[in-house]
Design a protein around this motif. Structure first.
Motif, PDB file in Angstrom:
ATOM      1  N   MET A 129      36.578  60.065  72.168  1.00 39.36           N
ATOM      2  CA  MET A 129      35.282  60.603  71.717  1.00 39.36           C
ATOM      3  C   MET A 129      35.514  61.777  70.767  1.00 39.36           C
ATOM      4  SD  MET A 129      31.977  60.401  71.855  1.00 39.36           S
ATOM      5  CE  MET A 129      31.687  59.335  73.263  1.00 39.36           C
ATOM      6  N   PRO A 130      34.941  61.762  69.540  1.00 39.01           N
ATOM      7  CA  PRO A 130      35.150  62.856  68.586  1.00 39.01           C
ATOM      8  C   PRO A 130      34.304  64.088  68.933  1.00 39.01           C
ATOM      9  CG  PRO A 130      33.738  61.184  67.624  1.00 39.01           C
ATOM     10  CD  PRO A 130      34.174  60.645  68.956  1.00 39.01           C
ATOM     11  N   PHE A 131      34.752  65.229  68.407  1.00 37.12           N
ATOM     12  CA  PHE A 131      34.072  66.502  68.653  1.00 37.12           C
ATOM     13  C   PHE A 131      34.036  67.309  67.360  1.00 37.12           C
ATOM     14  CE2 PHE A 131      35.585  65.187  72.751  1.00 37.12           C
ATOM     15  CZ  PHE A 131      34.631  65.642  73.671  1.00 37.12           C
ATOM     16  N   LEU A 132      33.070  68.228  67.323  1.00 34.24           N
ATOM     17  CA  LEU A 132      33.005  69.208  66.250  1.00 34.24           C
ATOM     18  C   LEU A 132      33.086  70.583  66.900  1.00 34.24           C
ATOM     19  CD1 LEU A 132      32.651  69.482  63.148  1.00 34.24           C
ATOM     20  CD2 LEU A 132      30.219  69.904  63.582  1.00 34.24           C
ATOM     21  N   GLU A 133      34.063  71.381  66.455  1.00 31.34           N
ATOM     22  CA  GLU A 133      34.307  72.688  67.072  1.00 31.34           C
ATOM     23  C   GLU A 133      34.013  73.807  66.082  1.00 31.34           C
ATOM     24  OE1 GLU A 133      37.690  73.707  69.948  1.00 31.34           O
ATOM     25  OE2 GLU A 133      38.470  74.388  68.001  1.00 31.34           O
ATOM     26  N   LEU A 134      33.221  74.794  66.542  1.00 30.69           N
ATOM     27  CA  LEU A 134      32.980  75.990  65.746  1.00 30.69           C
ATOM     28  C   LEU A 134      34.153  76.924  65.946  1.00 30.69           C
ATOM     29  CD1 LEU A 134      31.176  77.796  63.973  1.00 30.69           C
ATOM     30  CD2 LEU A 134      30.038  78.571  66.068  1.00 30.69           C
ATOM     31  N   GLU A 135      34.874  77.184  64.873  1.00 32.44           N
ATOM     32  CA  GLU A 135      36.105  77.964  64.965  1.00 32.44           C
ATOM     33  C   GLU A 135      35.818  79.413  65.337  1.00 32.44           C
ATOM     34  OE1 GLU A 135      39.804  77.317  62.227  1.00 32.44           O
ATOM     35  OE2 GLU A 135      38.630  78.976  61.396  1.00 32.44           O
ATOM     36  N   GLY A 136      36.674  79.951  66.205  1.00 30.50           N
ATOM     37  CA  GLY A 136      36.590  81.359  66.575  1.00 30.50           C
ATOM     38  C   GLY A 136      35.556  81.670  67.623  1.00 30.50           C
ATOM     39  N   MET A 137      34.929  80.658  68.242  1.00 31.62           N
ATOM     40  CA  MET A 137      33.901  80.886  69.274  1.00 31.62           C
ATOM     41  C   MET A 137      34.236  80.072  70.522  1.00 31.62           C
ATOM     42  SD  MET A 137      31.762  83.049  67.932  1.00 31.62           S
ATOM     43  CE  MET A 137      30.301  82.901  68.946  1.00 31.62           C
ATOM     44  N   PRO A 138      35.342  80.395  71.208  1.00 29.49           N
ATOM     45  CA  PRO A 138      35.741  79.586  72.370  1.00 29.49           C
ATOM     46  C   PRO A 138      34.797  79.708  73.559  1.00 29.49           C
ATOM     47  CG  PRO A 138      37.122  81.535  72.157  1.00 29.49           C
ATOM     48  CD  PRO A 138      36.285  81.485  70.924  1.00 29.49           C
ATOM     49  N   ASP A 139      34.020  80.795  73.622  1.00 32.75           N
ATOM     50  CA  ASP A 139      33.131  81.005  74.767  1.00 32.75           C
ATOM     51  C   ASP A 139      31.714  80.492  74.522  1.00 32.75           C
ATOM     52  OD1 ASP A 139      35.213  82.288  76.117  1.00 32.75           O
ATOM     53  OD2 ASP A 139      34.691  84.240  75.234  1.00 32.75           O
ATOM     54  N   LEU A 140      31.463  79.931  73.348  1.00 32.97           N
ATOM     55  CA  LEU A 140      30.132  79.429  73.036  1.00 32.97           C
ATOM     56  C   LEU A 140      29.847  78.164  73.841  1.00 32.97           C
ATOM     57  CD1 LEU A 140      27.619  79.738  71.174  1.00 32.97           C
ATOM     58  CD2 LEU A 140      28.772  78.192  69.579  1.00 32.97           C
ATOM     59  N   GLU A 141      28.658  78.100  74.424  1.00 35.22           N
ATOM     60  CA  GLU A 141      28.280  76.932  75.220  1.00 35.22           C
ATOM     61  C   GLU A 141      28.284  75.665  74.361  1.00 35.22           C
ATOM     62  OE1 GLU A 141      24.571  75.485  78.111  1.00 35.22           O
ATOM     63  OE2 GLU A 141      24.439  77.350  76.960  1.00 35.22           O
ATOM     64  N   ASP A 142      28.798  74.568  74.954  1.00 29.95           N
ATOM     65  CA  ASP A 142      28.891  73.263  74.277  1.00 29.95           C
ATOM     66  C   ASP A 142      29.734  73.326  73.007  1.00 29.95           C
ATOM     67  OD1 ASP A 142      27.408  71.943  76.185  1.00 29.95           O
ATOM     68  OD2 ASP A 142      25.510  72.276  75.139  1.00 29.95           O
ATOM     69  N   ASN A 143      30.744  74.158  73.027  1.00 32.44           N
ATOM     70  CA  ASN A 143      31.677  74.232  71.892  1.00 32.44           C
ATOM     71  C   ASN A 143      33.084  73.930  72.413  1.00 32.44           C
ATOM     72  OD1 ASN A 143      32.556  74.746  69.219  1.00 32.44           O
ATOM     73  ND2 ASN A 143      33.134  76.824  69.781  1.00 32.44           N
ATOM     74  N   PRO A 144      33.717  72.836  71.976  1.00 32.87           N
ATOM     75  CA  PRO A 144      33.287  71.923  70.909  1.00 32.87           C
ATOM     76  C   PRO A 144      32.138  71.011  71.342  1.00 32.87           C
ATOM     77  CG  PRO A 144      35.333  71.154  71.872  1.00 32.87           C
ATOM     78  CD  PRO A 144      35.061  72.484  72.490  1.00 32.87           C
ATOM     79  N   ARG A 145      31.364  70.544  70.356  1.00 31.04           N
ATOM     80  CA  ARG A 145      30.196  69.718  70.594  1.00 31.04           C
ATOM     81  C   ARG A 145      30.583  68.242  70.453  1.00 31.04           C
ATOM     82  NH1 ARG A 145      24.558  70.659  70.283  1.00 31.04           N
ATOM     83  NH2 ARG A 145      25.188  72.796  70.799  1.00 31.04           N
ATOM     84  N   GLU A 146      30.245  67.460  71.484  1.00 33.01           N
ATOM     85  CA  GLU A 146      30.556  66.028  71.449  1.00 33.01           C
ATOM     86  C   GLU A 146      29.687  65.328  70.405  1.00 33.01           C
ATOM     87  OE1 GLU A 146      30.097  62.211  74.434  1.00 33.01           O
ATOM     88  OE2 GLU A 146      30.623  64.141  75.309  1.00 33.01           O
ATOM     89  N   LEU A 147      30.298  64.418  69.666  1.00 31.50           N
ATOM     90  CA  LEU A 147      29.602  63.702  68.596  1.00 31.50           C
ATOM     91  C   LEU A 147      29.285  62.283  69.047  1.00 31.50           C
ATOM     92  CD1 LEU A 147      31.792  64.858  65.567  1.00 31.50           C
ATOM     93  CD2 LEU A 147      29.524  65.705  66.201  1.00 31.50           C
ATOM     94  N   ASN A 148      28.009  61.967  68.981  1.00 36.11           N
ATOM     95  CA  ASN A 148      27.565  60.629  69.369  1.00 36.11           C
ATOM     96  C   ASN A 148      26.329  60.289  68.544  1.00 36.11           C
ATOM     97  OD1 ASN A 148      27.098  58.196  70.607  1.00 36.11           O
ATOM     98  ND2 ASN A 148      26.348  59.074  72.540  1.00 36.11           N
ATOM     99  N   GLY A 149      26.506  59.496  67.502  1.00 30.33           N
ATOM    100  CA  GLY A 149      25.392  59.181  66.609  1.00 30.33           C
ATOM    101  C   GLY A 149      25.346  60.160  65.456  1.00 30.33           C
TER     102      GLY A 149
END
Length: 273
Positions: free
Chosen positions: A1-21
């Motif tokens: 399953m691919p993900f998109l990660e906001l760099e430099g924010m490891p404590d952000l909720e739902d980061n990395p974000r799962e990609l579906n659609g």
């Protein structure tokens, strides 16, 4: 399953974000991943995942998306694991799965300049927005009647520099008109009126003087409307402003009344004779 990660924010909720659609990234309420305070448009870009892979697509031709240090085309580009997507002041990494390797974080950016070789001047792009135009409040002022008051902006976006053209006579990059925001690359020639700048990330050439921008404490300085002052006209006895009546002497009504009384008395005495 691919993900998109906001760099430099490891404590952000739902980061990395799962990609579906389809995932819409932006600052507005219609974005499925809303990130305020990152200089993003309300709907800045989309990441679409299908059976044959994933693509990043700018939501509008006015939105700059940088993919691996190059401007992403308006119809989108295919993603591979480890690709870096930059937009606004945010930087994302596309991952085939959570354990995929991440690229090294960016180091400090090198200085960038606009060089006017004719005037032998170099302007450092150290501000987030550099305004170019005829108005005195612009970062770079061009005394050219063919240039609009606020003609072009060079903005820092996605770790790059992007030119926006607003002037009525247009802006050209490498002799091509700029109709939508365009990311600048090394050696680009930017023509505004009779002036041509060269964009560079290298050291200033010999003989080019570095020009410091004038910082205004209030950004509205360059956006203020022109104030027209009324002309003051001086007479021998007083000053008055165009469009206003001369002040009336308060003794005038009394003198008129006194004259009328004198006329009546003279007429009365004449009738008694």
């Amino acid at each position: 399953m691919p993900f998109l990660e906001l760099e430099g924010m490891p404590d952000l909720e739902d980061n990395p974000r799962e990609l579906n659609g389809e995932l819409v990234v932006g600052s507005g309420s219609q974005a499925t991943w809303r990130l305020p305070g990152r200089d993003l448009a309300a709907r800045h870009f989309r990441v679409q995942t299908q059976s044959d892979g994933a693509r990043v697509v700018p939501a509008s031709a006015q939105n700059i998306v940088v993919l691996n240090d190059a401007q992403a085309p308006t119809d989108g580009a295919t993603l591979s694991s480890g690709d870096v997507i930059a937009a606004g002041s945010a930087r994302f990494v596309f991952l085939e799965d959570k354990s995929s390797p991440r690229p090294e974080p960016l180091g400090e950016a090198s200085p960038s300049y606009l060089v006017d070789s004719t005037a032998r001047r170099g302007y450092s792009l150290r501000k987030r927005v550099v305004q170019i135009g005829r108005e005195i409040g612009c970062s770079i002022v061009l005394k050219d009647p063919t240039v609009s008051r606020f003609h072009s902006d060079v903005k820092s976006e996605g770790g790059q520099f992007v030119i926006y053209s607003m002037g009525s006579t247009g802006t050209r990059v490498n002799d091509a008109p700029v109709s939508t925001p365009r990311m600048l690359v090394e050696g680009d020639r930017i023509t505004i009126g009779d002036t041509t700048f060269t964009f560079t990330r290298r050291a200033l050439p010999s003989g080019i003087s570095l020009v410091q921008f004038e910082d205004h404490a209030d950004d509205s300085f360059s956006r203020r409307n022109t104030v027209l002052l009324d002309r003051v006209v001086t007479s021998e006895s007083r000053k008055y402003t165009r469009g206003t009546k001369r002040p009336r002497n308060p003794l005038v009504p009394w003198l008129i009344g006194l004259g009328a009384v004198v006329v009546l008395l003279v007429a009365f005495m004449a009738l008694k004779r």
